[in-house]
Motif scaffolding. Structure first.
Motif, PDB file in Angstrom:
ATOM      1  N   UNK A   1       5.419 -12.257 -11.494  1.00  0.00           N
ATOM      2  CA  UNK A   1       5.807 -11.420 -12.627  1.00  0.00           C
ATOM      3  C   UNK A   1       6.936 -10.460 -12.256  1.00  0.00           C
ATOM      4  N   UNK A   2       6.923  -9.921 -11.033  1.00  0.00           N
ATOM      5  CA  UNK A   2       7.997  -9.030 -10.606  1.00  0.00           C
ATOM      6  C   UNK A   2       9.351  -9.737 -10.668  1.00  0.00           C
ATOM      7  N   UNK A   3       9.371 -11.035 -10.362  1.00  0.00           N
ATOM      8  CA  UNK A   3      10.620 -11.790 -10.387  1.00  0.00           C
ATOM      9  C   UNK A   3      10.993 -12.225 -11.807  1.00  0.00           C
ATOM     10  N   UNK A   4      10.081 -12.909 -12.478  1.00  0.00           N
ATOM     11  CA  UNK A   4      10.408 -13.500 -13.777  1.00  0.00           C
ATOM     12  C   UNK A   4      10.208 -12.531 -14.943  1.00  0.00           C
ATOM     13  N   UNK A   5       9.255 -11.630 -14.819  1.00  0.00           N
ATOM     14  CA  UNK A   5       8.971 -10.710 -15.917  1.00  0.00           C
ATOM     15  C   UNK A   5       9.705  -9.393 -15.817  1.00  0.00           C
ATOM     16  N   UNK A   6       9.958  -8.942 -14.590  1.00  0.00           N
ATOM     17  CA  UNK A   6      10.604  -7.646 -14.402  1.00  0.00           C
ATOM     18  C   UNK A   6      12.034  -7.785 -13.907  1.00  0.00           C
ATOM     19  N   UNK A   7      12.431  -8.990 -13.473  1.00  0.00           N
ATOM     20  CA  UNK A   7      13.815  -9.238 -13.105  1.00  0.00           C
ATOM     21  C   UNK A   7      14.204  -8.918 -11.686  1.00  0.00           C
ATOM     22  N   UNK A   8      13.244  -8.731 -10.788  1.00  0.00           N
ATOM     23  CA  UNK A   8      13.577  -8.446  -9.397  1.00  0.00           C
ATOM     24  C   UNK A   8      13.928  -9.734  -8.652  1.00  0.00           C
ATOM     25  N   UNK A   9      14.753  -9.619  -7.611  1.00  0.00           N
ATOM     26  CA  UNK A   9      15.068 -10.747  -6.751  1.00  0.00           C
ATOM     27  C   UNK A   9      13.872 -11.033  -5.848  1.00  0.00           C
ATOM     28  N   UNK A  10      13.829 -12.210  -5.215  1.00  0.00           N
ATOM     29  CA  UNK A  10      12.709 -12.505  -4.307  1.00  0.00           C
ATOM     30  C   UNK A  10      12.553 -11.479  -3.193  1.00  0.00           C
ATOM     31  N   UNK A  11      13.674 -11.039  -2.602  1.00  0.00           N
ATOM     32  CA  UNK A  11      13.582 -10.069  -1.512  1.00  0.00           C
ATOM     33  C   UNK A  11      13.074  -8.727  -2.012  1.00  0.00           C
TER      34      UNK A  11
ATOM     35  N   UNK B   1       9.596  -6.702  -1.087  1.00  0.00           N
ATOM     36  CA  UNK B   1       9.547  -5.320  -0.614  1.00  0.00           C
ATOM     37  C   UNK B   1       8.594  -4.473  -1.454  1.00  0.00           C
ATOM     38  N   UNK B   2       8.518  -4.745  -2.752  1.00  0.00           N
ATOM     39  CA  UNK B   2       7.568  -4.019  -3.598  1.00  0.00           C
ATOM     40  C   UNK B   2       6.135  -4.347  -3.201  1.00  0.00           C
ATOM     41  N   UNK B   3       5.932  -5.564  -2.716  1.00  0.00           N
ATOM     42  CA  UNK B   3       4.603  -5.952  -2.257  1.00  0.00           C
ATOM     43  C   UNK B   3       4.273  -5.391  -0.879  1.00  0.00           C
ATOM     44  N   UNK B   4       5.270  -4.841  -0.172  1.00  0.00           N
ATOM     45  CA  UNK B   4       5.074  -4.366   1.191  1.00  0.00           C
ATOM     46  C   UNK B   4       3.985  -3.300   1.324  1.00  0.00           C
ATOM     47  N   UNK B   5       3.863  -2.343   0.381  1.00  0.00           N
ATOM     48  CA  UNK B   5       2.774  -1.365   0.506  1.00  0.00           C
ATOM     49  C   UNK B   5       1.390  -2.003   0.558  1.00  0.00           C
ATOM     50  N   UNK B   6       1.233  -3.188  -0.023  1.00  0.00           N
ATOM     51  CA  UNK B   6      -0.033  -3.885   0.088  1.00  0.00           C
ATOM     52  C   UNK B   6      -0.339  -4.183   1.556  1.00  0.00           C
ATOM     53  N   UNK B   7       0.703  -4.583   2.287  1.00  0.00           N
ATOM     54  CA  UNK B   7       0.550  -4.874   3.710  1.00  0.00           C
ATOM     55  C   UNK B   7       0.155  -3.629   4.485  1.00  0.00           C
ATOM     56  N   UNK B   8       0.891  -2.541   4.256  1.00  0.00           N
ATOM     57  CA  UNK B   8       0.617  -1.305   4.984  1.00  0.00           C
ATOM     58  C   UNK B   8      -0.786  -0.778   4.675  1.00  0.00           C
ATOM     59  N   UNK B   9      -1.143  -0.779   3.394  1.00  0.00           N
ATOM     60  CA  UNK B   9      -2.462  -0.278   3.006  1.00  0.00           C
ATOM     61  C   UNK B   9      -3.580  -1.139   3.596  1.00  0.00           C
ATOM     62  N   UNK B  10      -3.390  -2.460   3.567  1.00  0.00           N
ATOM     63  CA  UNK B  10      -4.400  -3.354   4.118  1.00  0.00           C
ATOM     64  C   UNK B  10      -4.555  -3.145   5.618  1.00  0.00           C
ATOM     65  N   UNK B  11      -3.439  -2.967   6.336  1.00  0.00           N
ATOM     66  CA  UNK B  11      -3.489  -2.769   7.782  1.00  0.00           C
ATOM     67  C   UNK B  11      -4.209  -1.473   8.139  1.00  0.00           C
ATOM     68  N   UNK B  12      -3.889  -0.394   7.434  1.00  0.00           N
ATOM     69  CA  UNK B  12      -4.523   0.896   7.717  1.00  0.00           C
ATOM     70  C   UNK B  12      -6.026   0.824   7.476  1.00  0.00           C
ATOM     71  N   UNK B  13      -6.413   0.242   6.352  1.00  0.00           N
ATOM     72  CA  UNK B  13      -7.838   0.160   6.035  1.00  0.00           C
ATOM     73  C   UNK B  13      -8.567  -0.773   6.996  1.00  0.00           C
ATOM     74  N   UNK B  14      -7.913  -1.827   7.443  1.00  0.00           N
ATOM     75  CA  UNK B  14      -8.542  -2.726   8.406  1.00  0.00           C
ATOM     76  C   UNK B  14      -8.823  -2.005   9.713  1.00  0.00           C
TER      77      UNK B  14
END
Length: 481
Positions: free
Chosen positions: A317-327, A331-344
């Motif tokens: 949806x970020x790409x097709x619905x909101x118009x963001x590029x793949x990169x 990057x918008x999904x990156x906080x998911x990584x950081x949050x998951x790592x901290x909680x783990x």
């Protein structure tokens, strides 16, 4: 998997016979043991999510829509759902080191097939091969840790299990970012090609550092009887059941209702055959008696159905619905990584697991509510917050459920038990892929995202009830505090 207390006729697992050299280290669970295990363990989750930000580019190149590219997600999960318990069973029977190495060879071959694929069908074949190959690492790692614990007399530290969880979790969350960067800079084929050097590095480190097993006459007898203990008909029936169910789920927009009776017949045949076997592929009797482990599998699968449905659906949806590029979407999904790592990391250092798992279910519900408000005008801060709200429970669920499986599973079949944990996760992912195809069709829209959010919210409440009422989790948490 075998029942608690049951012993195999062929003698103890070969993984219990770790060589003296390996156990003489001051730190029995140090970097030399963990490095290859961690590299191997990232391959399945990173491949499962790295494709998320490459799906649009692949679809454009081959002229297929979101409903078709969803097969690239589902095919890996189907292969993994069958491969994880099968590889875990092989690791318990034949030794985890050799199964670990065989899996890495398959990963390297799959990377080459995908990178050179001349057509969309070849990509699906590569993803199936990746699913089988990457399925070896996690159950083999769990079996090696249990064997190392038995050989040294030291219980596997919770922080060591946390490292495995963090490697899996961090790589899964980083996957969309890496996939987006590779797609934007080199092209989507690099998403497949990156597996070749990773498999090579993992193979070299495993050959150098993973402890070998000392072969005995009993081990030879075990290998000669392994074919019968593997239950090939059980594997075949399990695969057929999942495949038929997946074909139904992948076209929910125009469902083929005739497939449902076929699923029920295959599931009944699988159950009948497993109950007749002395050493079944999936020990249904043990699961019926071990209610705590069964509930853990159910909780893990439902949680990851939500997580994967949002991870893939949100990225598209970020790409097709909101118009963001793949990169940018990555990057918008990156906080998911950081949050998951901290909680783990935090969850690995806590004694109890009940409170973190309840909190994780609450966070899933909160994230689902936020997605209901998302549209084309949602500011960047709101998009980042949604990623965080789904990253936090991902870390808590991964570490908490892994610790639960490690303690609840029969000691002699921890590899197969770990494999079934991943199977429950991938069953959720297969269902998630089908729901994404239903809500999006040929293009990701805000209305489709809201449909995903509604389903995620309802499932989050169900997971919360299932977790809060689990007495086994409360008892374990009380014993650890």
């Amino acid at each position: 998997m075998t029942e608690t207390g049951r012993t195999e006729a062929a003698g103890p697992p070969p993984t219990e016979a770790i060589t003296a050299t390996a156990t003489a280290d001051v730190d029995a669970f140090g970097p030399r043991l963990m490095a290859p295990l961690l590299i191997g363990s990232v391959l399945n989750p990173v491949n499962s999510t790295m494709i998320a930000t490459g799906l649009v580019a692949i679809g454009h190149d081959f002229g297929v829509g979101a409903a078709q590219t969803a097969w690239l997600v589902a095919s890996l999960y189907l292969a993994s759902a069958v491969g994880q318990p099968a590889m875990g069973r092989l690791a318990d029977l034949l030794g985890p080191r050799r199964i670990f190495l065989c899996g890495l060879l398959l990963v390297g071959a799959a990377g080459l097939v995908g990178a050179l694929a001349p057509g969309f069908g070849w990509l699906i074949g590569s993803r199936v091969l990746l699913g089988v190959g990457t399925s070896a690492a996690y159950p083999a790692a769990m079996a090696l840790l249990r064997a190392q614990s038995a050989a040294t007399g030291q219980e596997t530290p919770r922080t060591v299990l946390g490292r495995l969880s963090l490697a899996s979790l961090g790589s899964a969350a980083v996957g969309p970012v890496l996939g987006g960067l590779l797609t934007a800079t080199v092209g989507w084929r690099a998403i497949f090609a990156v597996n070749v050097p990773l498999a090579l590095i993992g193979t070299v480190l495993a050959l150098l550092w993973l402890p070998k097993t000392r072969l005995t006459p009993a081990d030879g007898a075990r290998e000669r009887t392994a074919r019968g203990m593997l239950d090939p008909l059980g594997v075949l029936l399990f695969s057929a059941t999942l495949t038929t169910a997946m074909i139904f789920l992948m076209n929910l927009e125009r469902p083929n209702w005739a497939l449902l009776p076929a699923v029920l017949v295959l599931a009944a045949a699988l159950t009948w055959w497993q109950l007749r076997r002395a050493r079944p592929f999936i020990d249904l009797r043990m699961l019926a008696r071990n209610r705590a482990l069964t509930v853990t599998y159910l909780r893990h699968g439902a949680a990851y159905l939500i997580i994967y449905m949002v991870m893939y659906g949100y990225a598209q949806w970020l790409e097709e619905g909101h118009g963001y590029s793949p990169s940018h979407a990555g990057l918008i999904m990156l906080p998911m990584s950081a949050a998951a790592a901290v909680c783990s990391l935090l969850a690995a250092r806590t004694k109890g697991i009940y409170a973190p798992l309840v909190l994780a279910a609450v966070l899933l519900a909160a994230g689902s509510a936020l997605l209901l408000l998302a549209d084309d005008a949602t500011p960047l801060a709101g998009l980042l917050l949604a990623a965080v709200l789904f990253g936090l429970p991902q870390g808590l669920f991964s570490t908490g459920n892994q610790a639960a499986v490690y303690t609840q599973a029969p000691r002699e079949s921890v590899g197969a038990a770990a494999g079934l944990q991943r199977t429950s996760q991938y069953l959720g992912a297969i269902t998630a892929a089908g729901l994404i195809g239903l809500f999006y069709g040929q293009r990701a829209t805000a209305a489709g995202l809201h449909g995903i959010a509604l389903v995620a919210g309802a499932l989050s409440l169900a997971v919360l009830v299932l977790t809060a009422t689990d007495r086994a989790l409360r008892t374990r948490s009380a014993a650890l505090t």
